[in-house]
Design a protein around this motif. Structure first.
Motif: not given
Length: 424
Positions: A182-190, A209-220
């Protein structure tokens, strides 16, 4: 019973040791900066506290390489399995103490008996190699990681007044997506920035670490990047998808964060993840990399976006700070400060300070105008910025947290009280 009269721990049966692999200052698998081995501390110890047992027979970590736990005590795998099923974040295990779980931020007792030395040593043998146990016995501290298959654990072992102890942080085998968190949409923008510095901050156990892993997973899944992670130890393990991901662990694959980050600049990266920016030298390299066409992500132990800015500047002397402000204003993409709060459904949710480095923010960073930055974070919803109070208030409006939780977790409770009364 005095130390002299304490019965010795019976030695395990001897088996042939395999040839030791080449080592550079530290045993393989130790996930921390290389330290010169030193003799165990000679400080006086209580006669009630058991000494660390001697090294056990050789074998692979996680296998039975000696006596199991004392009758009536569980194996470490049994404890970890239960903790994983119950959504526990940390295990606290120590000699002469009952095992404890951290559940939803609170320390609770799962009802296991008080741990004796033999049981504790059998637990070490389940998650550490002989070399790692030997390193712990010599240095009285050890940091590393182990994979049980269904879950990874980050290990921090240490000696105490009552005897040896360890804390295990459970790292889920499955990486949660930003939608699941349930992270804000701005995380994808970043995540769509191609260069610059993004920082995820918060105290230990705040879910960085959980939040950063989700962002890396999106980029991956989204970008054809070469991503290099430098961690101590490696926590979430990503399988290369659209991106190529390479994990490096400090102490095992590199000796220092600084060396690995500096070397990464010559390894054709699109993005670099630094597990923790701990010192001035690492910050300088991270800033340099972010201004030369790379995206750099890192973590810091700060509680807000504004405190992150001041923490970075405090790493440098007064003479250096002016140039660092300019460099930071040019390279910064975003600062996400995160904390966790209890929700009404028995879980926990993250709430954030989110600072996006717009043109106006750049000017305020150079001029040290932090109050003005905070006001923009309050008002500039278009860029996706927010404050922790606004984030908490949104969770309250959604019915996910109570008014009491809002006030308890708010960094500015007076402002929070006014928001709850509709005055802000």
């Amino acid at each position: 019973m005095t130390q002299a009269s304490r019965p010795p721990v019976p030695p395990p049966p001897k088996v042939p040791r395999p040839p030791a692999p080449p080592k550079v200052g530290r045993s393989p698998g130790v996930s921390a900066e290389v330290a010169t081995p030193q003799a165990p501390s000679q400080a006086p110890r209580s006669t009630e506290a058991p000494q660390l047992a001697q090294p056990v027979a050789s074998g692979a970590a996680g296998s039975r390489r000696g006596p199991g736990p004392t009758e009536g005590h569980p194996t470490l795998r049994e404890i970890v399995t239960r903790a994983n099923e119950e959504g526990i974040s940390d295990l606290h295990l120590g000699v002469n103490e009952e095992p404890r779980f951290r559940k939803r931020g609170d320390i609770v007792s799962p009802g296991y008996p008080v741990t004796d030395l033999n049981t504790f040593m059998s637990w070490l043998r389940e998650c550490m190699s002989d070399d790692e146990i030997g390193y712990f016995q010599q240095n009285l501290d050890f940091d590393g990681a182990f994979d049980f298959g269904f879950v990874r654990v980050r290990i921090s072992a240490f000696d105490t007044f009552r005897g040896p102890s360890m804390v295990l942080r459970l790292i889920a085998a499955t990486i949660l997506t930003m939608e699941q968190l349930n992270l804000p949409e701005v995380f994808k923008k970043i995540c769509h920035y191609h260069k610059g510095l993004m920082l995820i901050t918060g105290p230990t156990g705040s879910g960085k670490s959980t939040t950063l892993a989700a962002m890396i997973d999106y980029m991956n899944k989204s970008f054809p990047y070469h991503i290099i992670t430098i961690e101590d130890p490696v926590e979430f393990v990503h399988e290369s998808k659209k991106a190529l991901i390479k994990h490096r662990e400090v102490g095992r694959h590199t000796l220092k964060f600084f060396n690995a980050l500096k070397g990464a600049l010559r390894q054709d990266p699109d993005m670099m993840l630094v597990g923790e920016i701990r010192d001035k030298e690492t910050m300088q390299i991270a800033l340099k990399a972010s201004t030369t066409g790379h995206l750099v992500a890192g973590t810091l132990h700060t509680n807000s976006a504004i405190k992150t800015l001041t923490r970075i500047l405090d790493m440098f002397s007064a003479e250096e700070q002016k140039s660092i402000k300019v460099s930071l204003s040019e390279s910064l993409v975003a600062i996400i400060a995160q904390l966790l709060c209890k929700t009404t459904d028995g879980k926990r949710a993250a709430f954030h300070d989110i600072l996006i480095n717009t043109d106006v923010i750049k000017e305020y960073i150079v001029k040290d105008q932090y109050e003005e930055i905070n006001q923009i974070m309050l008002k500039d919803t278009y860029e996706g910025m927010t404050t922790m109070n606004k984030s908490l208030y949104t969770l309250y409006q959604e019915g996910r947290i109570t008014e009491e939780t809002c006030l308890e977790m708010s960094p500015y409770p007076n402002e929070m009280a006014q928001m709850l009364r509709g005055r802000v």
